[in-house]
Motif scaffolding. Structure first.
Motif, PDB file in Angstrom:
ATOM      1  N   ALA A  50      -1.634  -7.560  13.870  1.00  0.00           N
ATOM      2  CA  ALA A  50      -2.254  -7.976  12.611  1.00  0.00           C
ATOM      3  C   ALA A  50      -2.722  -6.757  11.824  1.00  0.00           C
ATOM      4  O   ALA A  50      -2.531  -6.668  10.606  1.00  0.00           O
ATOM      5  N   LYS A  51      -3.344  -5.808  12.538  1.00  0.00           N
ATOM      6  CA  LYS A  51      -3.809  -4.587  11.874  1.00  0.00           C
ATOM      7  C   LYS A  51      -2.637  -3.780  11.326  1.00  0.00           C
ATOM      8  O   LYS A  51      -2.695  -3.250  10.207  1.00  0.00           O
ATOM      9  N   LEU A  52      -1.559  -3.683  12.111  1.00  0.00           N
ATOM     10  CA  LEU A  52      -0.386  -2.956  11.648  1.00  0.00           C
ATOM     11  C   LEU A  52       0.214  -3.618  10.407  1.00  0.00           C
ATOM     12  O   LEU A  52       0.636  -2.941   9.466  1.00  0.00           O
ATOM     13  N   SER A  53       0.242  -4.943  10.409  1.00  0.00           N
ATOM     14  CA  SER A  53       0.799  -5.663   9.261  1.00  0.00           C
ATOM     15  C   SER A  53      -0.029  -5.432   8.002  1.00  0.00           C
ATOM     16  O   SER A  53       0.486  -5.432   6.885  1.00  0.00           O
ATOM     17  N   LEU A  54      -1.332  -5.226   8.199  1.00  0.00           N
ATOM     18  CA  LEU A  54      -2.212  -5.001   7.065  1.00  0.00           C
ATOM     19  C   LEU A  54      -2.138  -3.574   6.539  1.00  0.00           C
ATOM     20  O   LEU A  54      -2.382  -3.325   5.356  1.00  0.00           O
ATOM     21  N   THR A  55      -1.814  -2.639   7.409  1.00  0.00           N
ATOM     22  CA  THR A  55      -1.908  -1.224   7.032  1.00  0.00           C
ATOM     23  C   THR A  55      -0.572  -0.534   6.843  1.00  0.00           C
ATOM     24  O   THR A  55      -0.507   0.489   6.162  1.00  0.00           O
ATOM     25  N   LEU A  56       0.480  -1.060   7.444  1.00  0.00           N
ATOM     26  CA  LEU A  56       1.762  -0.376   7.392  1.00  0.00           C
ATOM     27  C   LEU A  56       2.789  -1.169   6.596  1.00  0.00           C
ATOM     28  O   LEU A  56       2.726  -2.392   6.510  1.00  0.00           O
ATOM     29  N   GLY A  57       3.753  -0.461   6.060  1.00  0.00           N
ATOM     30  CA  GLY A  57       4.769  -1.076   5.224  1.00  0.00           C
ATOM     31  C   GLY A  57       5.880  -1.732   6.027  1.00  0.00           C
ATOM     32  O   GLY A  57       5.909  -1.694   7.255  1.00  0.00           O
ATOM     33  N   VAL A  58       6.836  -2.334   5.303  1.00  0.00           N
ATOM     34  CA  VAL A  58       7.955  -3.026   5.929  1.00  0.00           C
ATOM     35  C   VAL A  58       8.801  -2.074   6.758  1.00  0.00           C
ATOM     36  O   VAL A  58       9.363  -2.453   7.787  1.00  0.00           O
TER      37      VAL A  58
END
Length: 435
Positions: free
Chosen positions: A209-217
Motif C-alpha cells: 500500500a505504501k509503495l502504491s502511494l509513493t512509487l510510480g507505475v
C-alpha cells in the motif's frame, strides 16, 4: 472428510499484496496530494506496520544463523560421519550454491531489472564505503564473538559458529548434551520464524500500500521484471545445471530422474519448506531412485539445512536489483563478498518458508545496501519461495545420487525400474495424510 476452507499462508500473502496495491492506488487517485493521507497513512500507520515487519525479520538474523549453523556443524562433524561422505557432500553443496549465485548475479547485471527512478525521497539511501577484499578476509575471524553478534557481522558469526559446532562434536558426552540443547534452541527459533511469518500478510499489505502511494507505475513493471529474472534463473538451475551435473558426475539419465522427482517437487512447491518435504524426499531417494539408506539419511537432512541454491539465486538477483534501484555501484569486491557470504550463509539457512528474506537482510548489510529495499520484492517473494524450495529439494537429491554412485551405495536396477517404489505415497496421498 475435509471441510476446511481457511486460506493458507500463500493465499493470505497474495491477497494482502493485492489489497495493498488496490488501497494504495485508490487513495492515490481519490486523494491526490492529500497531507492527511501522507501524514497519517503513508508516513504513519502503513509505515509503522511495514517497519515492524521488516524489523521482525532483522531480529531473527543472528540467532537463526548461529543456532542453525552450530546444529548443522555438529551433525556434520560427528566422528562417525566424518571422512569422504561428509567432505564430498559439503563440497558438492557449496559448489552448486556458488554456481547458482554466480549465474544469478550475471543474469541480473545483464538484464538489469532495477530502475533507479523507482526511488523516492522516502526510500533514499546513502551507501557506506565498502571495505577492500583484504579487509574482508582479515575481518572474517572475530576478535569478540559477542560484539560480532551485537553488530550483526555475519561472516564473523558464521566462522565462530562453525568452530563452536566442530568443538561441540569432539568433546564426547558433554558435547552431545550441548548439541541436544542447541537442537532444542533451534526448534524454538523455528517456532519464532513461523510466528513472524504469520505477520507476513499484514506486513505485505502495508508495504505494498505504501509503495502504491509513493512509487510510480514503472515500479511494478520493474518488480515484475525482477520476478521473471529470478524465475528464469531458478528454472535454468533446475532443468539445465542439475541435469548436467547429474549426467557428468554419475552418468545417470536426467529424464528418468526428473520423472521420478515430480511428486517431491510438487510437495516442495506446495509447502515451501525443505524440512516438511524431507520425509517424501527420503522415501523417493531410497525406493524410487535406489539410494542406500545410510547415504540418503545423511545427505538429504544435511541438504535440507545447508543446500539452499534456490535461496541463493534469489539473494543474488535481489542484491543486484536493489543496488540498481538505489543507484549504488557494486564493485568486484562486493560481488565476491555476496557470493562468499551467501554461500556460507546457506549452511545456516533453515528449510522453512520465509527464511530467505532473513538471509537476504544479512547479505544486504554485508555489502552496505539498504535492508528497506526488501520492501520492493517481498510482495512477490512468497510465490518465488515455493519455486525455489522445489529447486532446493531437486539439488539435494541430485547430490545424493552423485554421492551414492561414487560410494557404491546405489541400486541401478531400482533407478531404471519405472514401477520401483510405487508403494510410496503419491503427492495427493501425502497432502491428504498431512491434512
Amino acid at each position: 472428510m475435509i471441510t476446511k476452507n481457511k486460506l493458507g499462508l500463500t493465499a493470505k500473502i497474495l491477497l494482502g499484496m493485492l489489497l495493498g496495491v488496490i488501497l494504495g492506488l485508490l487513495l492515490r487517485n481519490l486523494f491526490p496530494g492529500s497531507e492527511w493521507v501522507e501524514t497519517y497513512l503513508t508516513k504513519g500507520l502503513l509505515h509503522v506496520i511495514g517497519t515492524i515487519f521488516i524489523s521482525s525479520l532483522k531480529m531473527l538474523v543472528v540467532p537463526l544463523v548461529f543456532v542453525s549453523l552450530v546444529c548443522g556443524t555438529c551433525s556434520l562433524s560427528e566422528p562417525s560421519k566424518l571422512g569422504r561422505l561428509g567432505g564430498k557432500t559439503l563440497l558438492f553443496y557449496l559448489f552448486t550454491t556458488a554456481i547458482a549465485l554466480s549465474v544469478a548475479i550475471l543474469a541480473a547485471i545483464v538484464i538489469h531489472p532495477g530502475n533507479a527512478s523507482m526511488v523516492t525521497e522516502n526510500m533514499s539511501f546513502s551507501a557506506k564505503i565498502a571495505p577492500s577484499l583484504a579487509d574482508v578476509i582479515i575481518n572474517i575471524v572475530p576478535t569478540n564473538p559477542l560484539k560480532a553478534m551485537s553488530q550483526g557481522n555475519m561472516l564473523q558469526i558464521i566462522i565462530f559458529a562453525v568452530i563452536f559446532g566442530f568443538a561441540i562434536a569432539h568433546i564426547g558426552e558433554r558435547g552431545r548434551r550441548v548439541a541436544r540443547l542447541f537442537d532444542d534452541l533451534n526448534e524454538v527459533i523455528m517456532r519464532v520464524v513461523t510466528l513472524v511469518m504469520q505477520l507476513a500478510p499484514y506486513g505485505v499489505f502495508a508495504l505494498m500500500a505504501k509503495l502504491s502511494l509513493t512509487l510510480g507505475v514503472e515500479t511494478f513493471g520493474s518488480v515484475v521484471k525482477y520476478f521473471f529474472v529470478v524465475l528464469g534463473v531458478l528454472l535454468i538451475h533446475a532443468f539445465v545445471v542439475y541435469p548436467t551435473l547429474l549426467k557428468t558426475f554419475s552418468g545417470l539419465s536426467p529424464i528418468t530422474f526428473m520423472r521420478k522427482m515430480r511428486d517431491v517437487q510438487l510437495f516442495a512447491f506446495s509447502t515451501a519448506s525443505s524440512n516438511a518435504t524431507l520425509p517424501v524426499t527420503i522415501e523417493t531417494a531410497e525406493h524410487r531412485l535406489g539410494v542406500d539408506n545410510k547415504i540418503a539419511s545423511f545427505t538429504l537432512p544435511l541438504g535440507a539445512t545447508i543446500n539452499m541454491d534456490g535461496t541463493a539465486i534469489m539473494q543474488g538477483v535481489a542484491t543486484v536489483f536493489i543496488a540498481q534501484v538505489f543507484g549504488i555501484e557494486l564493485t568486484i569486491t562486493d560481488y565476491i563478498t555476496v557470493v562468499v557470504t551467501a554461500t556460507l550463509a546457506s549452511i545456516g539457512t533453515a528449510g522453512v518458508p520465509g527464511v530467505g528474506l532473513i538471509m537476504l537482510a544479512m547479505v544486504l548489510n554485508q555489502v552496505g545496501l539498504p535492508v528497506e529495499g526488501i520492501a520492493l520484492i517481498i510482495g512477490v517473494d512468497r510465490l518465488l519461495d515455493m519455486v525455489r524450495t522445489a529447486v532446493n529439494v531437486t539439488g539435494d537429491t541430485v547430490a545424493t545420487l552423485v554421492i551414492a554412485k561414487s560410494e557404491e551405495g546405489f541400486n541401478q536396477d531400482t533407478f531404471h525400474n519405472p514401477d520401483a517404489g510405487r508403494v510410496a505415497p503419491t503427492f495427493d496421498e501425502q497432502v491428504h495424510l498431512n491434512e
